[in-house]
Design an enzyme around this catalytic site. Structure first.
Site, PDB file in Angstrom:
ATOM      1  N   GLY A 117      44.723  35.436  34.792  1.00  0.00           N
ATOM      2  CA  GLY A 117      45.391  36.686  35.117  1.00  0.00           C
ATOM      3  C   GLY A 117      44.376  37.693  35.648  1.00  0.00           C
ATOM      4  O   GLY A 117      43.171  37.519  35.475  1.00  0.00           O
ATOM      5  N   LYS A 118      44.854  38.716  36.307  1.00  0.00           N
ATOM      6  CA  LYS A 118      43.977  39.792  36.778  1.00  0.00           C
ATOM      7  C   LYS A 118      44.844  40.984  37.139  1.00  0.00           C
ATOM      8  O   LYS A 118      45.999  40.829  37.546  1.00  0.00           O
ATOM      9  CB  LYS A 118      43.189  39.357  38.015  1.00  0.00           C
ATOM     10  CG  LYS A 118      41.856  40.072  38.174  1.00  0.00           C
ATOM     11  CD  LYS A 118      40.828  39.559  37.179  1.00  0.00           C
ATOM     12  CE  LYS A 118      39.439  40.061  37.504  1.00  0.00           C
ATOM     13  NZ  LYS A 118      38.422  39.422  36.659  1.00  0.00           N
ATOM     14  N   GLY A 119      44.301  42.173  36.989  1.00  0.00           N
ATOM     15  CA  GLY A 119      45.082  43.352  37.323  1.00  0.00           C
ATOM     16  C   GLY A 119      44.212  44.574  37.470  1.00  0.00           C
ATOM     17  O   GLY A 119      42.984  44.502  37.425  1.00  0.00           O
ATOM     18  N   ASP A 158      36.840  45.077  33.294  1.00  0.00           N
ATOM     19  CA  ASP A 158      36.408  44.589  34.601  1.00  0.00           C
ATOM     20  C   ASP A 158      35.753  45.768  35.316  1.00  0.00           C
ATOM     21  O   ASP A 158      35.384  46.753  34.674  1.00  0.00           O
ATOM     22  CB  ASP A 158      37.617  44.031  35.373  1.00  0.00           C
ATOM     23  CG  ASP A 158      37.221  43.045  36.473  1.00  0.00           C
ATOM     24  OD1 ASP A 158      36.607  43.495  37.449  1.00  0.00           O
ATOM     25  OD2 ASP A 158      37.531  41.853  36.350  1.00  0.00           O
TER      26      ASP A 158
END
Length: 435
Positions: A117-119, A158
């Protein structure tokens, strides 16, 4: 989203590709080395879902601005989605999708029970006060409430976010759920369920992989010269460990430039970016009169004649335009996606060994896994145990990738993707496809 046309190996692109284009190309290339159902490969080219949300923020002066946030969830066949939240002006649905694909490969090559996942939010974090960042984060947690959770999707820090950001996110989510749920995010401060060693983990794993690569090619670390582009958490921790283990770090850099000393730099004397921003530049001015010290650009650092190059700053710094000038024998990717697809081809043709990011900097997600376990069990590990477990996991992953390199004659990147794709494909074929 449609799959872009592939660039042939004989015609490298001059412009860096997006993370999504690169991730798909790397998947297609890995699939040529694995006996896997084409339908599985096709499924992996696309994310399960990408959520876009509006995140309103009341500024300190009372004005209201609305920012756009995203959460890409690529694949969860092996476990909950896992990946960072970044605050950066260039955050987009496409970028998050590509980075979420890389997280799927990274978790699989480390054999962790997670998917990718990433956001993030398209915002310049430097334009926000601390109070504004907190309000923005808490509202973002509210908007993503139904998409995340310790058994569903577990964000982490991040670019532009940190342990405090995760603390605010966790608190907002817990308040919404009516109970304290530390496992909704990782990368938190240890006082509220975070893991010791999490912040240093990507740099530690980069150093471990560098050490193993040097050993694999029958070299002595004590006779190895290293240049590190980027002196943030990854670069600084990798450089310090490698120096401690006997390597000679001859060059480091920050956003403003690099310093080079063929006799070696005492990296312990230079604060990391999170300790003191742009400290490399200040250090350079303090030792400017030293006969052996040179000040270079970040671009010049990449082309130094050294044994190991560690790009640990940002993506797409090694491209088709400078790949022929890379003089290092080994490149260890501390950053995410520092080498473009076209540059990878050139380096392969030149027999420059590239150890990919999905293996080298995987210490971050690995210790995030440890943190998740600690939160579930409500029992904190010591720093010593964290580092011992990380060492063990990194060596197991290294051995699995090395076995593919030795058996099939693959590049390190291809071998890492083969390991990852094999594990994901087996899981998908075992679970099957819901009608």
């Amino acid at each position: 989203m449609t799959t872009p046309p592939s660039t042939t190996e004989s015609e490298p692109a001059d412009e860096p590709d997006s993370a999504l284009v690169t991730a798909r190309r790397q998947l297609e290339r890995a699939a040529t080395h694995v006996d896997v159902d084409p339908g599985v490969v096709e499924r992996l080219k696309h994310p399960t879902r990408v959520q876009q949300v509006s995140v309103p923020l009341e500024r300190d002066d009372g004005a209201v601005e609305v920012f756009t946030g995203y959460r890409a969830q690529h694949d969860d066949v092996r476990g909950p989605y896992k990946g960072g939240l970044r605050y950066h002006p260039e955050v987009s649905a496409e970028e998050c999708t590509g980075l979420s694909m890389w997280m799927t490969w990274k978790c699989a090559v480390m054999d962790l029970p997670f998917g990718g996942g990433k956001g993030g939010i398209a915002v310049d974090p430097k334009s926000l006060t601390d109070d504004e960042t907190e309000r923005l984060t808490r509202r973002f947690a509210e908007e993503l409430r139904d998409a995340v959770g310790p058994k569903k999707d577990v964000p982490a820090p991040d670019m532009g976010t940190d342990a405090q950001t995760m603390a605010w996110f966790m608190d907002a989510y817990s308040m919404q759920q009516g109970e304290t749920i530390p496992g909704v995010v990782t990368g938190k401060p240890p006082v509220i369920g975070g893991s010791y060693g999490r912040e240093e983990a990507p740099g530690r794993s980069t150093a471990i992989v560098t050490r193993e690569a040097v050993k694999y090619y029958d070299r002595e670390l004590s006779e190895t010269t290293v240049a590190v582009q980027g002196f943030g958490s990854v670069g600084a921790n990798a450089a310090r460990l490698l120096e401690e283990w006997g390597a000679t770090v001859v060059a480091v850099s920050d956003v403003n430039g690099a310093i080079y000393d063929s006799e070696g730099i005492d990296v312990e004397e230079i604060p990391a970016h999170d300790e003191e921003p742009e400290a490399v530049t200040r250090f350079a001015s303090e030792i400017a009169d030293a006969d052996s010290v040179e000040q270079l650009s970040n671009e010049d650092l990449l082309e130094l004649d050294i044994d190991v190059l560690i790009p640990a700053a940002v993506g797409n710094v090694i491209t088709a335009d400078n790949a022929d000038a890379i003089a290092a024998d080994i490149v260890v990717e501390g950053a995410n996606g520092p080498t473009t697809f076209a540059a990878d081809t050139i380096l392969e043709e030149r027999d420059v060994q590239v150890i990919p990011d999905i293996l080298a900097n995987a210490g971050g997600v690995t210790v995030s896994y440890f943190e998740w376990l600690q939160d579930i069990n409500r029992r904190q590990w010591s720093l010593e145990r964290v580092n011992e477990e990380l060492e063990e996991h990194m060596l197991e992953a290294w051995d699995a990738v090395q076995a593919q390199v030795d058996a099939e004659g693959l590049t390190w990147r291809d071998a890492a993707y083969v390991v990852a794709l094999s594990r994901i494909a087996e899981a998908k074929e075992t679970r099957g496809l819901w009608p």
